[in-house]
Design a protein around this motif. Structure first.
Motif, PDB file in Angstrom:
ATOM      1  N   ASP A  98       0.829  -1.219   0.000  1.00  0.00           N
ATOM      2  CA  ASP A  98       0.000   0.000   0.000  1.00  0.00           C
ATOM      3  C   ASP A  98       0.857   1.259   0.000  1.00  0.00           C
ATOM      4  OD1 ASP A  98      -2.355  -1.356  -0.119  1.00  0.00           O
ATOM      5  OD2 ASP A  98      -2.819  -1.209   2.028  1.00  0.00           O
ATOM      6  N   VAL A  99       1.843   1.264   0.864  1.00  0.00           N
ATOM      7  CA  VAL A  99       2.730   2.425   0.957  1.00  0.00           C
ATOM      8  C   VAL A  99       3.517   2.594  -0.349  1.00  0.00           C
ATOM      9  CG1 VAL A  99       4.854   3.246   2.063  1.00  0.00           C
ATOM     10  CG2 VAL A  99       2.912   2.524   3.473  1.00  0.00           C
ATOM     11  N   ALA A 100       4.003   1.482  -0.885  1.00  0.00           N
ATOM     12  CA  ALA A 100       4.764   1.547  -2.138  1.00  0.00           C
ATOM     13  C   ALA A 100       3.889   2.070  -3.280  1.00  0.00           C
ATOM     14  CB  ALA A 100       5.320   0.168  -2.489  1.00  0.00           C
ATOM     15  N   ALA A 101       2.635   1.606  -3.331  1.00  0.00           N
ATOM     16  CA  ALA A 101       1.722   2.053  -4.400  1.00  0.00           C
ATOM     17  C   ALA A 101       1.560   3.572  -4.345  1.00  0.00           C
ATOM     18  CB  ALA A 101       0.371   1.362  -4.270  1.00  0.00           C
ATOM     19  N   LYS A 102       1.384   4.087  -3.135  1.00  0.00           N
ATOM     20  CA  LYS A 102       1.224   5.543  -2.977  1.00  0.00           C
ATOM     21  C   LYS A 102       2.466   6.284  -3.455  1.00  0.00           C
ATOM     22  CE  LYS A 102      -2.239   6.141   0.608  1.00  0.00           C
ATOM     23  NZ  LYS A 102      -2.312   4.822   1.306  1.00  0.00           N
ATOM     24  N   LEU A 103       3.634   5.813  -3.059  1.00  0.00           N
ATOM     25  CA  LEU A 103       4.883   6.484  -3.442  1.00  0.00           C
ATOM     26  C   LEU A 103       5.168   6.357  -4.939  1.00  0.00           C
ATOM     27  CD1 LEU A 103       7.093   5.523  -0.366  1.00  0.00           C
ATOM     28  CD2 LEU A 103       6.377   7.832  -1.003  1.00  0.00           C
ATOM     29  N   PHE A 104       4.988   5.143  -5.477  1.00  0.00           N
ATOM     30  CA  PHE A 104       5.220   4.943  -6.927  1.00  0.00           C
ATOM     31  C   PHE A 104       4.275   5.826  -7.729  1.00  0.00           C
ATOM     32  CE2 PHE A 104       6.667   0.199  -6.418  1.00  0.00           C
ATOM     33  CZ  PHE A 104       7.812   0.644  -5.766  1.00  0.00           C
ATOM     34  N   SER A 105       3.038   5.907  -7.272  1.00  0.00           N
ATOM     35  CA  SER A 105       2.032   6.674  -7.999  1.00  0.00           C
ATOM     36  C   SER A 105       2.361   8.167  -7.969  1.00  0.00           C
ATOM     37  CB  SER A 105       0.656   6.399  -7.391  1.00  0.00           C
ATOM     38  OG  SER A 105      -0.219   7.465  -7.578  1.00  0.00           O
ATOM     39  N   LYS A 106       2.883   8.621  -6.842  1.00  0.00           N
ATOM     40  CA  LYS A 106       3.139  10.056  -6.672  1.00  0.00           C
ATOM     41  C   LYS A 106       4.477  10.480  -7.290  1.00  0.00           C
ATOM     42  CE  LYS A 106       3.086  13.546  -3.050  1.00  0.00           C
ATOM     43  NZ  LYS A 106       3.301  13.770  -1.612  1.00  0.00           N
ATOM     44  N   LYS A 107       5.538   9.738  -6.951  1.00  0.00           N
ATOM     45  CA  LYS A 107       6.877  10.146  -7.384  1.00  0.00           C
ATOM     46  C   LYS A 107       7.378   9.383  -8.608  1.00  0.00           C
ATOM     47  CE  LYS A 107       9.987  10.204  -4.139  1.00  0.00           C
ATOM     48  NZ  LYS A 107      10.855  10.040  -2.935  1.00  0.00           N
ATOM     49  N   GLY A 108       6.690   8.284  -8.936  1.00  0.00           N
ATOM     50  CA  GLY A 108       7.187   7.407  -9.995  1.00  0.00           C
ATOM     51  C   GLY A 108       8.043   6.298  -9.412  1.00  0.00           C
ATOM     52  N   PHE A 109       8.056   5.159 -10.081  1.00  0.00           N
ATOM     53  CA  PHE A 109       8.795   3.990  -9.607  1.00  0.00           C
ATOM     54  C   PHE A 109      10.299   4.264  -9.535  1.00  0.00           C
ATOM     55  CE2 PHE A 109      11.140   0.062 -10.769  1.00  0.00           C
ATOM     56  CZ  PHE A 109      10.859  -0.689  -9.639  1.00  0.00           C
ATOM     57  N   GLU A 110      10.853   4.835 -10.609  1.00  0.00           N
ATOM     58  CA  GLU A 110      12.297   5.095 -10.680  1.00  0.00           C
ATOM     59  C   GLU A 110      12.765   5.955  -9.508  1.00  0.00           C
ATOM     60  OE1 GLU A 110      14.658   3.890 -12.384  1.00  0.00           O
ATOM     61  OE2 GLU A 110      13.470   2.772 -13.849  1.00  0.00           O
ATOM     62  N   ALA A 111      11.997   6.998  -9.235  1.00  0.00           N
ATOM     63  CA  ALA A 111      12.426   7.990  -8.249  1.00  0.00           C
ATOM     64  C   ALA A 111      12.194   7.553  -6.798  1.00  0.00           C
ATOM     65  CB  ALA A 111      11.727   9.318  -8.517  1.00  0.00           C
ATOM     66  N   THR A 112      11.511   6.426  -6.600  1.00  0.00           N
ATOM     67  CA  THR A 112      11.240   5.949  -5.241  1.00  0.00           C
ATOM     68  C   THR A 112      12.278   4.904  -4.845  1.00  0.00           C
ATOM     69  OG1 THR A 112       8.878   6.275  -5.618  1.00  0.00           O
ATOM     70  CG2 THR A 112       9.485   4.909  -3.740  1.00  0.00           C
ATOM     71  N   SER A 113      12.796   5.015  -3.628  1.00  0.00           N
ATOM     72  CA  SER A 113      13.775   4.021  -3.169  1.00  0.00           C
ATOM     73  C   SER A 113      13.172   3.138  -2.077  1.00  0.00           C
ATOM     74  CB  SER A 113      15.008   4.731  -2.615  1.00  0.00           C
ATOM     75  OG  SER A 113      14.653   5.440  -1.437  1.00  0.00           O
ATOM     76  N   ILE A 114      13.806   2.000  -1.862  1.00  0.00           N
ATOM     77  CA  ILE A 114      13.407   1.122  -0.761  1.00  0.00           C
ATOM     78  C   ILE A 114      13.494   1.906   0.556  1.00  0.00           C
ATOM     79  CG2 ILE A 114      14.256  -0.820   0.629  1.00  0.00           C
ATOM     80  CD1 ILE A 114      12.922  -2.074  -1.589  1.00  0.00           C
ATOM     81  N   GLN A 115      14.477   2.798   0.616  1.00  0.00           N
ATOM     82  CA  GLN A 115      14.622   3.647   1.804  1.00  0.00           C
ATOM     83  C   GLN A 115      13.363   4.486   2.049  1.00  0.00           C
ATOM     84  OE1 GLN A 115      17.807   3.960   3.809  1.00  0.00           O
ATOM     85  NE2 GLN A 115      16.074   4.549   5.088  1.00  0.00           N
ATOM     86  N   ASP A 116      12.837   5.093   0.962  1.00  0.00           N
ATOM     87  CA  ASP A 116      11.608   5.897   1.079  1.00  0.00           C
ATOM     88  C   ASP A 116      10.464   5.068   1.654  1.00  0.00           C
ATOM     89  OD1 ASP A 116      12.876   8.058  -0.162  1.00  0.00           O
ATOM     90  OD2 ASP A 116      12.208   7.456  -2.172  1.00  0.00           O
ATOM     91  N   ILE A 117      10.341   3.843   1.148  1.00  0.00           N
ATOM     92  CA  ILE A 117       9.253   2.967   1.591  1.00  0.00           C
ATOM     93  C   ILE A 117       9.460   2.592   3.058  1.00  0.00           C
ATOM     94  CG2 ILE A 117       8.065   0.767   1.172  1.00  0.00           C
ATOM     95  CD1 ILE A 117       9.113   0.981  -1.766  1.00  0.00           C
ATOM     96  N   SER A 118      10.673   2.233   3.413  1.00  0.00           N
ATOM     97  CA  SER A 118      10.992   1.880   4.802  1.00  0.00           C
ATOM     98  C   SER A 118      10.697   3.053   5.738  1.00  0.00           C
ATOM     99  CB  SER A 118      12.466   1.496   4.933  1.00  0.00           C
ATOM    100  OG  SER A 118      12.787   0.454   4.050  1.00  0.00           O
ATOM    101  N   ASP A 119      11.123   4.246   5.326  1.00  0.00           N
ATOM    102  CA  ASP A 119      10.907   5.442   6.152  1.00  0.00           C
ATOM    103  C   ASP A 119       9.423   5.638   6.470  1.00  0.00           C
ATOM    104  OD1 ASP A 119      13.573   5.914   6.162  1.00  0.00           O
ATOM    105  OD2 ASP A 119      13.540   7.604   4.754  1.00  0.00           O
ATOM    106  N   LYS A 120       8.614   5.534   5.425  1.00  0.00           N
ATOM    107  CA  LYS A 120       7.167   5.736   5.592  1.00  0.00           C
ATOM    108  C   LYS A 120       6.572   4.730   6.565  1.00  0.00           C
ATOM    109  CE  LYS A 120       5.019   8.891   2.943  1.00  0.00           C
ATOM    110  NZ  LYS A 120       4.026   9.840   3.331  1.00  0.00           N
ATOM    111  N   LEU A 121       7.155   3.526   6.574  1.00  0.00           N
ATOM    112  CA  LEU A 121       6.624   2.464   7.428  1.00  0.00           C
ATOM    113  C   LEU A 121       7.265   2.465   8.807  1.00  0.00           C
ATOM    114  CD1 LEU A 121       6.641  -0.310   4.708  1.00  0.00           C
ATOM    115  CD2 LEU A 121       4.599   0.337   5.992  1.00  0.00           C
ATOM    116  N   GLY A 122       8.283   3.313   8.994  1.00  0.00           N
ATOM    117  CA  GLY A 122       9.007   3.310  10.255  1.00  0.00           C
ATOM    118  C   GLY A 122       9.820   2.043  10.454  1.00  0.00           C
TER     119      GLY A 122
END
Lengths: 202, 202
Positions: free
Chosen positions: B19-43
């Motif tokens: 769910d978190v990844a879908a939101k980030l990929f949709s907003k910033k694009g897949f290329e521009a999103t890192s695993i770090q971004d996803i981890s950060d959002k999830l704490g």
């Protein structure tokens, strides 16, 4: 060298840059393509390209702007003709599919890379798009007034349905395949005006 | 902790990641999103996420696979029902718009980031897509045989026109706007079956 010739050469080279960029953006994606890649393909020094464009973003803008204006150009003159709304609808659909299929690389950039445009340019393109959408909606409303088009479906929804059909052509059209742009336009127009139930006009 | 509960927790967390990844990929694009971004959002610690997925590519695959299977799931059971082809067509259109509008982030990933999938996963998704497209084409051919659908337009073209209309909904649908998914599906079905000329059934 005379000035006219110089301008022509300048424009020819700009067109070359845009063509090569469209191919690369379409194949590798805008993000993954560098000014270096474009220069290499053209046999130019990397610095030389900046004589024509200021940035990769500007190339993207040129390409999307060109496609937008091609969509608009023919349609603008078509819509002024003194013909029935359902004829106008046919012409609109035909022109759209025609522009879209005439340069599939540029169409790919138009559809796939619009998101990558910087804001100030997005605004300009959005304005062209709104104009274009308004033309189709006007034709539909004209048709609803004249009685050529049913009134019980929102003109907005009709326009969005038509844009969906014709834009999607980009995803499946192939010049080698069985249907020409003209045939696709004819069948789509039939579907839209007459629907799928048989024996309508017989 | 019991095994059942453990599995449930594992799955809940995986769903959260997606769910978190879908939101980030949709907003910033897949290329521009890192695993770090996803981890950060999830704490989560960056390393922790690899307990659930092996890579960012795998997250993308999970998301596109899920959307593909949602499209298929309901349709598969609908199509087995003993109903007329034009009713099936309506149900197909309704289900498609329903799935697509129920999670716009996942739909965005499905449409915008399919190109970014590694080849081996593209193949799997393509197979699901072919199945799905075949279902629609079968319904149309069934309708042409039974006489419910006109025979003078290629079933391929009809299917592609319908996919265009319904997929495009993703580009303009907004839950805050005037049309619900159900209304859009109803008007699209009318347009498709009855066309735009007025007084068809009156």
């Amino acid at each position: 060298m005379k000035r006219g010739k110089k301008v022509r050469r300048y424009k020819d080279r700009l067109r070359e840059i845009l063509d090569v960029a469209a191919k690369l953006f379409s194949k590798k994606g805008f993000e993954a393509t560098s000014i270096q890649d474009i220069s290499d393909k053209l046999g130019l020094e990397k610095g030389a390209i900046y004589y024509w464009v200021k940035s990769k973003d500007e190339i993207l803008y040129h390409l999307i702007d060109k496609e937008s204006k091609l969509f608009l150009r023919t349609v603008n003159s078509l819509m002024r003709k003194d013909i029935q709304p359902d004829e106008k609808l046919k012409l609109f659909i035909g022109n759209h599919i025609n522009v879209l299929t005439s340069n599939l690389d540029r169409a790919a950039v138009f559809f796939n890379e619009y998101r990558a445009l910087p804001k100030k340019w997005k605004k300009k393109i959005l304005k062209l798009r709104k104009n274009y959408e308004a033309i189709l909606r006007n034709v539909i409303e004209e048709g609803q007034k004249s009685g050529a088009i049913r009134k019980d479906i929102s003109p907005k929804i009709i326009a969005l349905a038509i844009f969906g059909m014709v834009n999607w052509v980009f995803h499946w059209f192939s010049p080698q395949k069985e249907f020409s742009p003209q045939e696709i336009a004819r069948m789509f127009s039939q579907m839209i005006m007459e629907g799928l139930r048989p024996n309508r006009n017989s």
